[in-house]
Design an enzyme around this catalytic site. Structure first.
Site, short mmCIF file in Angstrom:
data_model
loop_
_atom_site.label_atom_id
_atom_site.label_comp_id
_atom_site.label_asym_id
_atom_site.label_seq_id
_atom_site.Cartn_x
_atom_site.Cartn_y
_atom_site.Cartn_z
CG ASP A 519 53.26 -66.84 -14.83
OD1 ASP A 519 54.30 -67.19 -15.41
OD2 ASP A 519 52.14 -67.23 -15.16
CD GLU A 522 59.01 -65.42 -18.46
OE1 GLU A 522 58.13 -64.57 -18.65
OE2 GLU A 522 58.88 -66.40 -17.73
CG ASP A 595 52.72 -71.42 -19.73
OD1 ASP A 595 52.71 -71.59 -18.49
OD2 ASP A 595 52.43 -70.35 -20.27
#
Lengths: 927, 634
Positions: A519, A522, A595
């Protein structure tokens, strides 16, 4: 800077709304992210008119090394800085750019444009994305044709296609052979611009950029690239994820009748509570666009990992008197990098996908368990909680395969560790799940807690393995653990090091049934500009973060996936879910849409988002079932399960502040509805696994837009509410509360059978259907055969030996075809041929099972599984029995239900217990 | 037996286990069928239970699902909706899902669910049964003892209820009598005062006359002085009353004024916020204002909140790395539309952004502020509730005369008790307070006071002049004493009324819970559950309300507390207390399965119901009936 209007409303109002905001969860923080006007390269490029900048022409066009090379020079002497309004004319005189055109097997044209090697600094070319053996598939160009007085050069591209380099101003075209009309073209509108790297001449020169208190030093000056690409004969364009949208086709972002819109932004960002419909950039970026029209499909891919902004221009955007028809112009803008672009000629949509997959790689074949249902929550608190949730699934007879642990399972957000109080016996816990054939996934993020007592941190910091800040120190950013550093996964050596951390010795408390979730890759940096890493941070090889940003998560995913591969000595297929992605991520695992929120709009948006991911290679993807943020009302949750059961990646997940929402918490009735939805997925697992196999070979995704299967049916081109699962099933989501009826367009050419009750529907028209609460509409296309396993188990693991059901939907000529792929579900033995691959063909009242494995392949995999039931839809009545060869065995034929659920009516001719082995050749004749 | 031996040789596992397992596997016709259902499957053609279809005996358990409801495949996994019955001889029979049949996992202790030979499941029924029987026996014993205790409790409750009712009616009659007495005393007092007044006037008159005489005698002039004297002397009580009122109005005014000041102050600070993002203190003030807006928080509380936050913030600023309070203020800022973060340090920014996802940090910070606030306002809280007659903005320092009453109310909330035991009375002070009333509360007491009053009344001779000062003082004192007694009785009455209106269960078995709290310590928190009142989570000096008493649910098996302190971005806290039979009243477990939704288990004899014993005994009997045969075989 935010405009004054964006500033706070009067104080009293703010006081009053404070409570509201706190309780309803504040939304997307628009101001925190740059828009096009705040990004100089985007603002400049977007403001240009066609042919308004000095053009470049191709000179010295020649063949070298089997490819076309040329130099790009200014077409005419640079205009003097006549008007003050064109700051671009003020630039350094351009150095020469080098252009190269090469051709790859299967209809792929590659265009590379870079600065001359004499430039002060090499521009970044994204490594390790294109397949390593790509050059083996390059075609050696034998000759160049220059038809019209040397004004252009054309050469062979694929059967029926040629590529053309027009010299002045330079333009690239892909054409059908013998047609003057191109399929694809670049720089037809003269918007090509290439800012070359600069060296500071004096200290007074200031290229710094500021955004919300963050300063980007931009030590090499502006270095953007922009150009136009036109898709000729296109009705719609698709692709370039990741954006949330209710539309599958990309809506125009500029031009007449387009409200002010941002371009589609490709910049991997951790966006808090993203909007359901926005061109704004999300967690991943794939700069690959496809077009489709009645005549053909084509595609364009720009391998560039810097921030990209892409405008889809509506006809008439350039104020031309006669807006181009049947052509879609697009404007591509990137902050840095080089031109390394690929044109895919199609002509069928599946060809475009194969061409793209041909250079970026096929999706990894997942383990069978990963295709089943995943149960996740931030966070299952402790071992007791895990055991209770596991037990409750059994108690309610709802199957699941994987239980997930989010960040709270760690010791202070130090990944690879366990909270000693909450998870004192992780191996035992995993062992208990494994005893029921279940697996566990733990989260491992790229931010490493800056804590010298944490072995990972210490090791990486001693080895100098972190991304550096602009000053050359280890970059220090804030994330879950607080102050963190980020491994520089651009460096292959560091990726190797990272991969080692997943060995059973290194990752204490891990067992072979444990897999990984990446997770925040980015990367998410809470105190960074736009919640990410500063663009002037420095990577391996003196690469600026701005150049590699969109691929950071990809390299991290790659390193993790390779870690699991190593852990299993190359025998165990990795499962790694990643939030960030880039072109090629399909080779390393699964992605999801991040999300999302628990509302109907996001349920709706999930389908175009997942379809778009599938079109751009990422076949194995899904959205959080139930919605991550917020509390779904039971009806929404049920509808989400019913839809999510068809996502390629089927996982429920929830934010830690949300109420518990395990399937049995909403009353018996809702529990039954959710159980049924999950059961639908489990019964279709053989079909899904077969589709994953197909994707892993061809890149054709599991979940497909209708037009991919029905390219000639215009009605399907912009359908984002219904989708195909493989070639056989059509599914329509229900996206509204208490919806009573829904209109479903069933594509033309075939009839369709309702998967619930076997009712037949004509194709080519919209049907208004009553909506029931127990399922969403789903149809099997006439002419297809779907393999199922109708016995339910605790998890997919226990289904291995269960018998199959074949559902045969006959077309007008009473024929149908379908496939079944089976292997051991976990290893790579299938690469050596250890699998079963059958094609079932039904024609002339005879069902035949044919081995479709390549003849010469070795490897052995067998199964004693039999087919216990064959359901025939659309067979005229009168069948009495079935005769099976070899053996001349007879099986009973009777009327049976389509699904084995209480109250099902007997609607279909059913062959009872043919008990033919799936591993064998046989025929079954209906008499 | 031959077949058994052959297989046992090949398996070469424990023969005994095998035999018992094989013995428990019935034939295909009865596989997975519960004994009471066997007759259903007797005929040659059998109906699906849902009536959808018929099937032949050959189709029973033939591994093909004919009835979607599973009727024809009780012993296989062929029907997804089927149920499998394992006899589990020696233990409790189990009906499980057909998805468990031959799935490679041993579900039935007799192993009958795994018969296809893929796995061998040892028969563990005897062992497991033994454990289960012991457990069940223990449970029955608990219930049996519990029932006795419960009976006693119910009896006690009955008495206590009767006692409370008796007390109430007695108090009511006492109140009536006392009221009369107080009235009489009051009249007496007034008469005395009147008499005294007259006497005084007379005396003054006398004095005046004397002075007049003197003046006349001396020929001096004193008249103006006299008149002023007159005024000052008149009704001193009234004056002081006036004075009091003024003072109160002053309080009120100043409070209002403060409020105004405060509001403007807030506005100013808000402007500052808009300009200066580092001004966290001003912001937290702002936040407090926002939070209390529309709520019942008094002005005083607001200030406390501000102070608490100020402290928190300054602490956060000095004590680096910052604490969560700091965050909460930033988050509050975040919640507001103004969103600029430029003034923040890198770390503050990181925390701020992180808190969006976690909210936890922010919430906890917020909670802590709340808790701090609660600690501070603890007393006011109560005052506010009980003195509706007063302006709610009343100053914290304002002292009320009737401290007694206040103490009583305090006791009711049981907040001040730091009892180490798990359960305690929340009302002890209360009881001792009233001991003089209740314990000696016989009619003789009333007679006595009536006597006293009469004596006092009679003792006073109205015709005697001058008024006997000590007698007058006695009357006044008696008046004061008795009116204070009266108000005590009245408050006791209202409290009893309050108590008696609750639902205490079918047999009033929860009657004693009214005055009790139950505690459980879990890590750093102490949980307090006070039935019919409230539940809280205490950490050090701060306390979070988990909920106020709502009701019993699930026919007295669950106690619900709702509307507790608000959760950051979540629901109001709530607590569900599940009751189960136990010999002691004990809070055995507390948990937060969903954010801010707590669940606890309270063991109590009140749940040890007699009818349940029969059920459990039947179950034990069922377990035992299977036992001998299985045992004999071994």
């Amino acid at each position: 800077m935010p405009s004054p209007a964006d500033r706070s409303p009067p104080i009293l109002l703010r006081v009053a709304v404070l409570f509201l905001l706190l309780s309803t969860a504040s939304a997307w923080k628009k101001d925190e992210f740059r828009n096009c006007d705040q990004s100089p390269f985007c603002k400049r490029a977007r403001g240009r008119k066609p042919h308004s900048i000095p053009s470049l022409s191709a000179a010295d066009v020649s063949l070298s090394d089997g490819a076309v090379s040329a130099r790009l020079l200014p077409s005419q002497p640079l205009r003097q800085n006549t008007a003050g309004d064109d700051p671009e004319a003020d630039r350094d005189p351009s150095r020469i750019l080098l252009l190269r055109l090469s051709v790859y097997q299967g209809g792929v044209l590659r265009l590379q444009i870079d600065e001359d090697p004499s430039a002060p600094r090499r521009r970044f070319q994204v490594p390790d994305v294109l397949l390593p053996d790509l050059d083996d598939h390059r075609l050696w160009l034998p000759r160049l044709s220059s038809p019209a007085a040397g004004s252009s050069s054309s050469f062979y591209l694929a059967d029926g296609f040629e590529a053309v380099l027009i010299h002045d101003p330079f333009e690239i075209q892909v054409r059908r052979k013998g047609s003057a009309e191109p399929v694809l073209s670049l720089n037809s509108l003269g918007l090509f611009d290439f800012e070359q790297l600069m060296v500071k001449k004096n200290d007074g020169e200031d290229w710094e950029e500021r955004f919300r208190g963050h300063t980007d030093t931009r030590p090499h000056g502006p270095q953007s690239i922009s150009f136009d690409v036109s898709f000729h004969g296109a009705d719609f364009v698709y692709g370039i994820p990741e954006h949330a949208s209710s539309s599958l086709a990309l809506r125009p972002t500029s031009g007449p009748d387009v409200e002010h819109s941002e371009p589609y932004r490709l910049f991997n960002l951790d966006v808090f509570e993203y909007l359901a419909d926005s061109p704004f950039g999300l967690y991943g970026s794939i700069p690959f666009m496809l077009s489709h029209g009645a005549r053909s499909s084509s595609g364009f891919f720009w391998l560039n990992a810097a921030e990209m902004q892409i405008d889809v221009l509506a006809p008439g955007w350039d104020d031309s008197a006669s807006p181009a028809k049947g052509r879609i112009d697009t404007l591509w803008m990137s902050e840095a990098g080089v031109v390394d672009a690929f044109f895919f000629v199609g002509p069928d949509p599946k060809d475009v996908l194969r061409q793209y997959i041909g250079i970026t790689g096929t999706p990894a074949m997942p383990q069978e368990f990963a295709v089943a249902y995943h149960q996740c929550r931030w966070n299952y608190r402790d071992e007791e909680d895990v055991a209770a949730v596991d037990a409750a699934f059994d108690e309610h007879d709802i199957p699941y395969d994987v239980l997930w642990l989010d960040i709270e399972h760690t010791d202070g957000k130090r990944y690879f560790t366990w909270d000693r109080v909450l998870f004192p016996n992780p191996k035992e816990m995993q062992g208990k799940l494994a005893a029921k054939g279940r697996h566990m996934v733990t989260i491992v993020d790229p931010h490493i807690k800056r804590d010298d007592s944490f072995y990972i941190y210490k090791e990486a910091s001693e080895k100098g393995y972190y991304v550096k800040d602009a000053m050359g120190k280890d970059f220090d950013g804030w994330c879950w653990p607080g102050s963190s550093s980020y491994p520089d996964v651009l460096n292959p050596e560091i990726r190797e090091w990272w991969a080692e951390k997943f060995s059973f010795q290194s990752y204490v408390g891990s067992t072979p049934s444990l897999y990984i979730w990446n997770d925040m890759n980015e990367p998410s940096v809470f105190n960074g500009p736009e919640i990410t890493m500063p663009r002037d941070a420095i990577h391996y090889g003196d690469v600026e973060h701005r150049e590699v940003h969109n691929a950071y998560g990809y390299y991290f995913h790659m390193a993790t996936s390779n870690g699991l591969l190593k852990r299993g000595n190359g025998m165990d297929r990795p499962f790694v879910l990643s939030r960030a992605f880039f072109a090629g991520s399909q080779r390393y695992g699964t992605v999801w849409t991040g999300d999302n929120s628990a509302n109907w709009d996001q349920l709706r948006a999930s389908v175009p988002m997942i379809l778009t991911l599938g079109l751009t290679g990422l076949s194995f993807s899904g959205a959080d079932v139930g919605g991550f943020f917020g509390n779904p009302e039971p009806e929404l949750l049920v509808r989400w399960y019913q839809l999510g059961a068809y996502y390629p990646f089927f996982r429920a997940h929830a934010h830690q502040d949300t109420k518990r929402r395990e399937p049995w918490l909403f009353g018996e009735h809702n529990t039954a509805l959710i159980r049924e939805a999950v059961h639908v997925r489990y019964s279709l697992l053989p079909y899904y696994y077969t589709l994953f196999r197909e994707a892993s070979v061809s890149g054709i995704p599991v979940m497909r837009p209708l037009w991919l299967e029905f390219p000639a049916d215009k009605e399907t081109y912009n359908t984002g509410e219904a989708f195909m699962v493989g070639p056989s099933l059509l599914v329509q989501g229900i996206y509204e509360k208490r919806q009573k009826s829904v209109s479903v367009y069933l594509p033309m050419g075939q009839s369709w059978y309702n998967m619930r009750n076997g009712a037949a529907y004509t194709g080519g028209i919209s049907h208004k259907l009553e909506v029931s609460e127990d399922s969403i509409p789903s149809f099997q296309k006439a002419g297809t055969i779907v393999p199922r396993k109708d016995r339910f188990r605790r998890s997919s693991t226990q289904m291995v030996n269960d018998p199959y059901t074949l559902v045969i939907a006959l077309n007008g000529s009473l024929a149908a075809e379908g496939e079944l792929y089976v292997d051991d579900g976990k290893s790579y033995d299938f690469e050596q041929g250890a699998y079963i691959h059958r094609r079932f063909i039904f024609a002339d009242c005879k069902l035949t099972s044919i081995d479709v494995r390549p003849a010469k392949i070795g490897g052995k995999f067998s199964s004693d599984c039999v087919i216990e039931r064959i359901i025939l839809l659309g067979l005229p009545s009168g069948a009495k029995k079935a005769v099976i060869e070899p053996g001349n065995r007879e099986a009973d034929v009777e009327l049976g239900p389509l699904t084995l659920r209480g109250g099902s009516s007997l609607v279909a001719v059913t062959v009872r217990k043919p008990n033919v082995r799936i591993a064998d050749d046989w025929t079954l004749r209906i008499l | 037996m031959g077949a058994c031996l052959r297989i046992s040789l090949t398996i070469s596992c424990l023969l005994l286990i095998w035999i018992s397992a094989s013995a428990s596997i019935p034939s295909r016709e009865s596989l997975g069928i519960a004994p009471q259902d066997l007759s259903y499957y007797k005929s040659d053609v059998i109906k699906c239970k849902d009536g959808s279809k018929k099937f032949t005996k050959e189709q029973l358990n033939d591994e093909f699902c004919d009835c979607p409801d599973g009727t024809d495949e009780p012993g296989t996994s062929a029907c997804p909706q089927g149920k499998f019955y394992c006899p589990n001889v020696g233990h409790i029979p189990l009906t499980t899902f057909s998805s468990r049949v031959n799935d490679g996992i041993c579900d039935c202790c007799d192993g009958s669910d795994e018969y296809n030979g893929n796995v061998s499941c040892p028969n563990t029924c005897w062992e497991a049964g033994k454990v289960a029987r012991e457990k069940l026996q223990k449970k029955i014993a608990t219930f049996q003892n519990g029932v006795t205790i419960r009976k006693q409790e119910v009896e006690k409750a009955k008495q206590a209820f009767a006692k409370d009712e008796a007390e109430l009616s007695k108090l009511r009659s006492e109140e009536k009598i006392l009221k009369e007495l107080v009235q009489k005393l009051k009249e007496q007092k007034e008469r005395i005062e009147k008499a005294e007044e007259e006497e005084r006037k007379k005396r003054e008159e006398e004095e005046r006359r004397l002075k007049e005489a003197e003046r006349k005698a001396n020929e001096s002039k004193n008249a103006p002085e006299e008149s002023s004297h007159d005024i000052t002397d008149q009704a001193p009580e009234k004056l002081s009353e006036l004075h009091n009122q003024d003072a109160m109005e002053d309080h009120h005014d100043s409070a209002v004024e403060d409020k105004n000041d405060y509001t403007t102050g807030t506005e100013i600070s808000d402007n500052q916020v808009a300009n200066d993002h580092d001004d966290t203190i001003a912001k937290s003030g702002h936040e407090a204002d926002g939070r209390s807006d529309g709520s019942s928080f008094s002005h005083v509380e607001k200030q406390h909140v501000v102070e608490a936050q100020d402290n928190a913030v300054s602490k956060a600023n000095t004590d680096y790395p910052g604490t969560e309070e700091e965050l909460s203020s930033h988050v509050a800022e975040q919640g507001q539309v103004s969103d600029s973060t430029e003034g923040l340090s890198r770390e503050e920014l990181g925390r701020l952004v992180a808190s969006r996802w976690t909210r936890e940090n922010a919430a906890e910070g917020n909670d802590e502020v709340n808790m701090a606030k609660e600690g501070l306002e603890h007393d006011e809280d109560i005052r506010e509730e009980n003195h509706d007659g007063y302006i709610s903005d009343s100053d914290e320092d304002h002292k009320f005369e009737d401290d007694d009453l206040e103490d009583d109310q305090d006791a009711e909330f049981g907040e001040d008790h730091e009892e180490p035991t798990g359960a305690y009375s929340s009302d002890e002070d209360d009881k001792t307070d009233y001991s003089d009333l209740t314990v000696s509360g016989s009619s003789s007491w009333l007679d006595k006071i009536q006597q006293t009053v009469n004596n006092v009344l009679q003792a006073f001779n109205f015709f005697r002049r001058p008024v006997n000062i000590s007698e007058a003082a006695t009357v006044r004192k008696e008046y004061d004493d008795f009116s204070s007694e009266l108000s005590k009785i009245q408050s006791r009455i209202s409290r009893l009324n309050e108590k008696l209106k609750y639902d205490f269960g079918k047999d009033r078995e929860f009657y004693s819970f009214y005055d009790r709290c139950f505690e459980s310590k879990q890590n750093k928190y102490t949980y307090k559950v006070c039935p019919f009142k409230k539940a809280s989570q205490v950490e050090g000096h701060s306390s979070t309300q988990l909920g106020h008493w709502d009701k019993f649910d699930e026919s007295y098996r669950v106690m619900l507390f709702s509307n507790g302190d608000r959760c950051w971005n979540g629901p109001d806290r709530s607590l569900k207390v599940r009751l189960r039979c136990g010999l002691k009243n004990e809070l055995v477990d507390i948990d937060e399965p969903s954010r801010c939704e707590y669940v606890a288990i309270l063991s109590t004899p009140a749940l040890c119901l007699e009818e349940k014993i029969k059920e459990l005994q039947q179950k034990l009997e069922d377990m035992n009936t299977g036992q001998p045969s299985a045992h004999d075989e071994l």
